[in-house]
Design a protein around this motif. Structure first.
Motif, PDB file in Angstrom:
ATOM      1  N   ARG A  29      21.963  25.276  14.319  1.00 31.80           N
ATOM      2  CA  ARG A  29      23.167  24.868  14.890  1.00 31.80           C
ATOM      3  C   ARG A  29      24.113  26.067  15.208  1.00 31.80           C
ATOM      4  O   ARG A  29      25.452  25.942  15.200  1.00 31.80           O
ATOM      5  N   GLU A  30      23.433  27.147  15.614  1.00 28.86           N
ATOM      6  CA  GLU A  30      24.065  28.419  15.891  1.00 28.86           C
ATOM      7  C   GLU A  30      24.753  28.130  16.988  1.00 28.86           C
ATOM      8  O   GLU A  30      25.870  28.566  17.299  1.00 28.86           O
ATOM      9  N   THR A  31      24.315  27.696  18.135  1.00 32.30           N
ATOM     10  CA  THR A  31      24.917  27.369  19.387  1.00 32.30           C
ATOM     11  C   THR A  31      26.374  26.661  19.270  1.00 32.30           C
ATOM     12  O   THR A  31      27.452  27.000  19.627  1.00 32.30           O
ATOM     13  N   GLN A  32      26.125  25.242  18.472  1.00 30.71           N
ATOM     14  CA  GLN A  32      27.217  24.640  18.305  1.00 30.71           C
ATOM     15  C   GLN A  32      28.455  25.310  17.158  1.00 30.71           C
ATOM     16  O   GLN A  32      29.487  25.090  17.552  1.00 30.71           O
ATOM     17  N   ALA A  33      27.925  26.077  16.210  1.00 31.88           N
ATOM     18  CA  ALA A  33      28.940  26.935  15.571  1.00 31.88           C
ATOM     19  C   ALA A  33      29.537  27.697  16.500  1.00 31.88           C
ATOM     20  O   ALA A  33      30.765  28.014  16.052  1.00 31.88           O
ATOM     21  N   GLY A  34      28.883  28.540  17.194  1.00 36.82           N
ATOM     22  CA  GLY A  34      29.416  29.589  17.938  1.00 36.82           C
ATOM     23  C   GLY A  34      30.441  28.844  18.754  1.00 36.82           C
ATOM     24  O   GLY A  34      31.612  29.420  18.940  1.00 36.82           O
ATOM     25  N   LYS A  35      30.353  27.696  19.662  1.00 37.96           N
ATOM     26  CA  LYS A  35      31.551  27.024  20.379  1.00 37.96           C
ATOM     27  C   LYS A  35      32.468  26.683  19.498  1.00 37.96           C
ATOM     28  O   LYS A  35      33.656  26.997  19.794  1.00 37.96           O
ATOM     29  N   GLU A  36      32.346  26.152  18.257  1.00 39.58           N
ATOM     30  CA  GLU A  36      33.313  25.465  17.377  1.00 39.58           C
ATOM     31  C   GLU A  36      34.147  26.783  16.870  1.00 39.58           C
ATOM     32  O   GLU A  36      35.388  26.473  16.835  1.00 39.58           O
ATOM     33  N   ALA A  37      33.504  27.749  16.479  1.00 36.43           N
ATOM     34  CA  ALA A  37      34.317  29.030  15.781  1.00 36.43           C
ATOM     35  C   ALA A  37      35.188  29.468  16.901  1.00 36.43           C
ATOM     36  O   ALA A  37      36.197  29.855  16.684  1.00 36.43           O
ATOM     37  N   CYS A  38      34.676  29.713  18.158  1.00 33.77           N
ATOM     38  CA  CYS A  38      35.622  30.221  19.188  1.00 33.77           C
ATOM     39  C   CYS A  38      36.811  29.502  19.327  1.00 33.77           C
ATOM     40  O   CYS A  38      37.726  29.864  19.649  1.00 33.77           O
ATOM     41  N   ASP A  39      36.595  28.018  19.547  1.00 33.86           N
ATOM     42  CA  ASP A  39      37.746  27.214  19.828  1.00 33.86           C
ATOM     43  C   ASP A  39      38.877  27.157  18.668  1.00 33.86           C
ATOM     44  O   ASP A  39      39.755  27.319  18.789  1.00 33.86           O
ATOM     45  N   LEU A  40      38.183  27.125  17.252  1.00 32.71           N
ATOM     46  CA  LEU A  40      39.244  27.228  16.356  1.00 32.71           C
ATOM     47  C   LEU A  40      39.911  28.651  16.269  1.00 32.71           C
ATOM     48  O   LEU A  40      41.293  28.552  15.883  1.00 32.71           O
ATOM     49  N   LEU A  41      39.388  29.700  16.306  1.00 25.55           N
ATOM     50  CA  LEU A  41      39.748  30.913  16.073  1.00 25.55           C
ATOM     51  C   LEU A  41      40.637  31.261  17.243  1.00 25.55           C
ATOM     52  O   LEU A  41      41.840  31.795  17.290  1.00 25.55           O
ATOM     53  N   SER A  42      40.432  30.706  18.545  1.00 28.51           N
ATOM     54  CA  SER A  42      41.377  31.092  19.760  1.00 28.51           C
ATOM     55  C   SER A  42      42.747  30.199  19.212  1.00 28.51           C
ATOM     56  O   SER A  42      43.743  30.558  19.717  1.00 28.51           O
ATOM     57  N   GLU A  43      42.893  29.082  18.739  1.00 30.15           N
ATOM     58  CA  GLU A  43      43.880  28.121  18.518  1.00 30.15           C
ATOM     59  C   GLU A  43      44.649  28.811  17.395  1.00 30.15           C
ATOM     60  O   GLU A  43      45.967  29.023  17.674  1.00 30.15           O
ATOM     61  N   TYR A  44      44.230  29.469  16.482  1.00 32.84           N
ATOM     62  CA  TYR A  44      44.692  29.983  15.380  1.00 32.84           C
ATOM     63  C   TYR A  44      45.408  31.364  15.818  1.00 32.84           C
ATOM     64  O   TYR A  44      46.319  31.805  15.323  1.00 32.84           O
ATOM     65  N   ALA A  45      44.702  31.937  16.480  1.00 28.40           N
ATOM     66  CA  ALA A  45      44.976  33.296  17.083  1.00 28.40           C
ATOM     67  C   ALA A  45      46.490  33.096  18.133  1.00 28.40           C
ATOM     68  O   ALA A  45      47.363  33.996  17.932  1.00 28.40           O
ATOM     69  N   GLN A  46      46.353  32.182  18.945  1.00 26.31           N
ATOM     70  CA  GLN A  46      47.646  31.787  19.622  1.00 26.31           C
ATOM     71  C   GLN A  46      48.690  31.729  18.675  1.00 26.31           C
ATOM     72  O   GLN A  46      50.058  31.673  18.868  1.00 26.31           O
ATOM     73  N   LYS A  47      48.876  30.896  17.444  1.00 23.22           N
ATOM     74  CA  LYS A  47      49.704  30.520  16.493  1.00 23.22           C
ATOM     75  C   LYS A  47      50.019  32.182  15.892  1.00 23.22           C
ATOM     76  O   LYS A  47      51.423  32.219  15.492  1.00 23.22           O
ATOM     77  N   LEU A  48      49.106  32.854  15.512  1.00 25.99           N
ATOM     78  CA  LEU A  48      49.427  33.925  14.728  1.00 25.99           C
ATOM     79  C   LEU A  48      50.322  35.027  15.600  1.00 25.99           C
ATOM     80  O   LEU A  48      51.073  35.760  15.146  1.00 25.99           O
ATOM     81  N   TYR A  49      49.605  35.266  16.905  1.00 32.09           N
ATOM     82  CA  TYR A  49      50.143  36.256  17.819  1.00 32.09           C
ATOM     83  C   TYR A  49      51.167  35.753  18.813  1.00 32.09           C
ATOM     84  O   TYR A  49      51.623  36.461  19.658  1.00 32.09           O
ATOM     85  N   GLY A  50      51.226  34.363  19.048  1.00 34.35           N
ATOM     86  CA  GLY A  50      52.243  33.985  19.935  1.00 34.35           C
ATOM     87  C   GLY A  50      51.652  34.324  21.212  1.00 34.35           C
ATOM     88  O   GLY A  50      50.628  34.095  21.928  1.00 34.35           O
ATOM     89  N   ASP A  51      52.931  34.328  22.321  1.00 32.39           N
ATOM     90  CA  ASP A  51      52.531  34.623  23.587  1.00 32.39           C
ATOM     91  C   ASP A  51      51.874  35.935  23.845  1.00 32.39           C
ATOM     92  O   ASP A  51      51.216  36.122  25.043  1.00 32.39           O
ATOM     93  N   ASP A  52      51.547  36.861  22.795  1.00 35.13           N
ATOM     94  CA  ASP A  52      50.784  37.985  23.212  1.00 35.13           C
ATOM     95  C   ASP A  52      49.368  37.915  23.215  1.00 35.13           C
ATOM     96  O   ASP A  52      48.697  38.601  23.652  1.00 35.13           O
TER      97      ASP A  52
END
Length: 311
Positions: free
Chosen positions: A51-74
């Motif tokens: 499940r490496e491929t699916q986990a990679g996409k899932e992780a990128c989506d989740l991390l990107s979502e939280y990074a926008q919350k943490l860092y805001g417009d930056d």
């Protein structure tokens, strides 16, 4: 020679058997074999085998979502929209510069580690430990799992070649904000090493080296039970991945499934305790005139077991 079998087309030998392929030599996410280099940072993600491929996409989506919350417009993992007054030449130049900077315009990129169940998310313009702590703390608070394939998020402050000299040089940079800051105070730490597909780095030697680097010139102590910081050193093939994390036990060793299960258990216990009981409702409904009688009855009932025990 009779002892040698020649492979035919389609990866098969003359006996009709399919030739074995070493999956650890295939770059699953980028062409060219092992795609991880020194001085990268990001998040190591564990998942179920296959499940490496699916986990990679899932992780990128989740991390990107939280990074926008943490860092805001930056922080923005999407390419910027074209300005109406921007010329075609300027737009092309901007897109080329962005692509060169992030290798495709993505701040999170999944890379193969050449090892089953483990992928590496290369990160751009983030602090891996801070982001992982933010994600896992929020998942613990909300009690939501949010992942299907990802199991653990392991922050990686930096990577280096897997030899003691390069690991020592890297650890100087990684340890500085945690153990050798200008206003440094004594703290506690624990080292958790893991070595896979590498027979050059010895576990005991790595432990000794990292402990000496973290405590060098300081009054830090090793704590096996309740350390403030955990040093994670993962050696996979020719690369060492290193990160320093806090709240390791509180966040269930950064295991998303364990965090979710613990949160669900806590919710179930809270719901059970919050459920009203009949005796409590009866006591609240007791008239004030009967309060003294109720207290006397209660005192008598509580004293009875003691008297029986004394006898």
């Amino acid at each position: 020679m009779a002892g040698n079998k020649r492979k035919g087309a389609g990866g098969q030998d003359k006996g009709g058997k399919k030739a074995k392929t070493d999956i650890h030599k295939i770059g699953k996410y980028l062409p060219g074999g092992f795609p991880i280099d020194p001085k990268m940072k990001g998040i190591m993600v564990t998942c179920a085998r296959g499940r490496e491929t699916q986990a990679g996409k899932e992780a990128c989506d989740l991390l990107s979502e939280y990074a926008q919350k943490l860092y805001g417009d930056d922080f923005n993992d999407e390419p910027a929209e074209q300005d109406e007054d921007e010329s075609i030449e300027d737009a092309i130049a901007r897109e080329v510069a962005q692509a060169k900077k992030t290798k495709g315009g993505k701040k999170f990129l999944p890379l193969s580690t050449g090892t089953d169940c483990v992928i590496f998310i290369r990160a751009m313009q983030i602090e891996p430990a801070k982001l992982c702590h933010f994600v896992l703390s929020d998942l613990q608070k909300s009690g939501s799992k949010r992942t299907r394939y990802c199991m653990r998020f392991i922050p990686v402050d930096e990577t280096s070649y897997a030899n003691m000299d390069d690991i020592e040089t890297m650890s100087e940079r990684v340890f500085k904000p945690y153990f050798h800051a200008d206003d440094q105070k004594p703290t506690t730490f624990k080292i958790i090493p893991k070595i896979r597909h590498n027979d050059k780095v010895e576990r005991d030697a790595l432990l000794k080296k990292l402990a000496g680097m973290a405590g060098q010139g300081q009054e830090h102590t090793v704590s096996m039970d309740d350390p403030e910081y955990i040093i994670l050193a993962e050696v996979i093939k020719s690369i060492c991945f290193m990160g320093v994390v806090r709240d390791y036990e509180k966040l269930k060793k950064y295991n998303i499934q364990s965090i979710f299960e613990a949160a669900q258990k806590t919710d179930d216990n809270n719901n059970t305790e919050a459920a009203p009981s009949a005796p409590k409702e009866s006591a609240e409904a007791t008239p004030k005139s009967d309060e003294k009688h109720e207290e006397a009855t209660t005192a008598t009932s509580e004293a009875a077991p003691e008297e029986t025990a004394s006898a």
